[in-house]
Design an enzyme around this catalytic site. Structure first.
Site, PDB file in Angstrom:
ATOM      1  CG  MET A  92      43.974  36.927  42.540  1.00 43.89           C
ATOM      2  SD  MET A  92      43.191  38.488  42.322  1.00 43.89           S
ATOM      3  CE  MET A  92      44.275  39.620  43.121  1.00 43.89           C
ATOM      4  CG  HIS A 115      41.914  45.677  46.060  1.00 44.82           C
ATOM      5  ND1 HIS A 115      43.251  45.356  46.019  1.00 44.82           N
ATOM      6  CD2 HIS A 115      41.848  46.876  46.701  1.00 44.82           C
ATOM      7  CE1 HIS A 115      43.965  46.291  46.618  1.00 44.82           C
ATOM      8  NE2 HIS A 115      43.143  47.233  47.040  1.00 44.82           N
ATOM      9  CB  CYS A 116      42.143  42.526  40.734  1.00 48.76           C
ATOM     10  SG  CYS A 116      42.474  41.248  41.936  1.00 48.76           S
ATOM     11  CB  VAL A 117      39.185  45.529  37.959  1.00 53.41           C
ATOM     12  CG1 VAL A 117      39.490  44.105  37.501  1.00 53.41           C
ATOM     13  CG2 VAL A 117      37.920  45.566  38.821  1.00 53.41           C
TER      14      VAL A 117
END
Length: 385
Positions: A1, A376-378
């Site tokens: 990221m 999207h990461c969480v």
């Protein structure tokens, strides 16, 4: 990221979530990481064969899984409340379209319920260290005949850069809660490091996975075989990526995404941007446009223009302004806006064109963005079997 501002030199060392001084691995923490091994809970096992594969993300979901951050050691007391507010906003927005289950530690479950509201289910039976469920949660697979199972990617704190005693077991504990078979992949990685099209093709950066901090001594062919086994795929498209400039070593889901089998999207930098991440994005676009799918078809690659970092709201040098880090839930696309009004509007229009049957929800998650992550990461989807 990508944790650096586009158009400016990348800072030295890991810079996503500047926790190292406050909560980096102490000698005891490093020892714990070594004794835990790849995932902290027993030996790796090859995922069971039998037609299971990870579907493309636009399939229908049973629910979205999220995890609640509560560590002042990681976030600092002054930032934590804002991070929690952004997590709660994302959860409430998704919950308007599909069920959301939030894992919270017992001591912070009441706050999570208060901030998320009654539309979000908060459970306290699965302990967590942080909020990055894409990386810590299970990767669910389906067999096309009503079967569902889950694979764990042996999360090790992005190469032992952050303590992960609880997060190392989130994947198996969620699988147990759902009541599905759980196996471990034969490699160490994170969900944000791998994109799948659901039809046999994966894409990833070498910097994240072919890295001695995850898979020391592993050859690319061996790693690729393990990825194919875990995801039910037959081909991996590789990008070089960016080593050592953010905690994830350049997760692919901040730059390139699969839309459907044979269709991909790449967030492009401004023409004037020439930092390492801008070069990386252009390389990803070139590689994809010259690639074929698992069944030999040419890739159809679309561009998504990124914002001008001089026009966004945040001035934090670690800010991640990724439109590509959107999340698909039932009937909606959940994405971010950053304050560059022209680019924000153009990104929303692009996503509306790509997903004409979905509502585009654009959120201000600037506080989460200063941690180097996005929507999207969480989140982690549980597909309908």
């Amino acid at each position: 990221m990508n944790g650096s501002r586009a158009g400016s030199p990348a800072g030295p060392g890991p810079n996503r979530r500047r926790f190292l001084a406050a909560a980096g691995l102490t000698a005891a923490g490093a020892t714990l990481a070594l004794t835990q091994g790849r995932a902290g809970a027993g030996p790796s096992r090859r995922p069971a064969a039998g037609g299971y594969r990870v579907p493309v993300e636009d399939v229908r979901h049973t629910r979205t899984w999220m995890t609640w951050p509560d560590s002042t050691a990681i976030w600092g007391g002054g930032r934590l409340r804002g991070i929690q507010a952004d997590i709660a906003l994302i959860a409430r927005t998704i919950a308007a379209y599909e069920p959301v289950t939030m894992c919270a530690n017992s001591a912070s479950a009441a706050r999570a319920r208060s901030m998320c509201g009654s539309s979000v289910t908060v459970i306290s039976s699965i302990p967590v260290d942080d909020c990055w469920t894409r990386d810590t949660g299970p990767v669910f697979r389906t067999d096309g005949a009503g079967g569902l199972d889950a694979v764990g990617l042996n999360f090790n704190g992005w190469g032992d850069k952050q303590t992960h005693r609880s997060d190392a077991r989130v994947a198996e504990r969620i699988a147990s809660y759902v009541g599905v078979p759980f196996t471990r992949a034969d490699f160490v990685g994170e969900g944000g490091a791998v994109e799948q099209d659901g039809a046999g093709t994966l894409m990833a950066t070498r910097s994240s996975l072919l890295n001695k901090n995850r898979n020391p001594g592993m050859e690319q062919g061996t790693l690729e075989a393990a990825m194919r086994d875990a995801y039910g795929a037959s081909k991996v498209i590789w990008f070089d990526g960016v080593y050592g400039q953010d905690i994830t070593d350049d997760h692919v889901d901040a730059t390139s995404r699969f839309l459907a089998p044979g269709e991909a999207l790449v967030q492009m930098p401004l023409a004037s941007d020439n930092d390492d991440y801008a070069k990386d994005a252009r390389q990803q676009y070139r590689v994809l446009t010259g690639s074929t799918t698992a069944d030999g078809r040419p890739m159809d690659v679309m561009k998504l223009q990124g914002p001008d970092y001089e026009k966004i709201r945040s001035t934090d040098p670690d800010f991640l302004a990724s439109y590509a880090n959107f999340y698909l839930c039932n009937d909606a696309v959940i994405c971010a806006h950053f304050g560059d009004e022209g680019a924000d509007a153009a990104a929303k229009a692009t996503l509306a064109r790509l997903y004409p049957d979905r509502t585009i929800e654009q959120l201000n998650i600037d506080r989460l963005g200063t941690g180097g992550g996005g929507i999207h990461c969480v989140t982690q989807q549980q597909p309908v079997a």
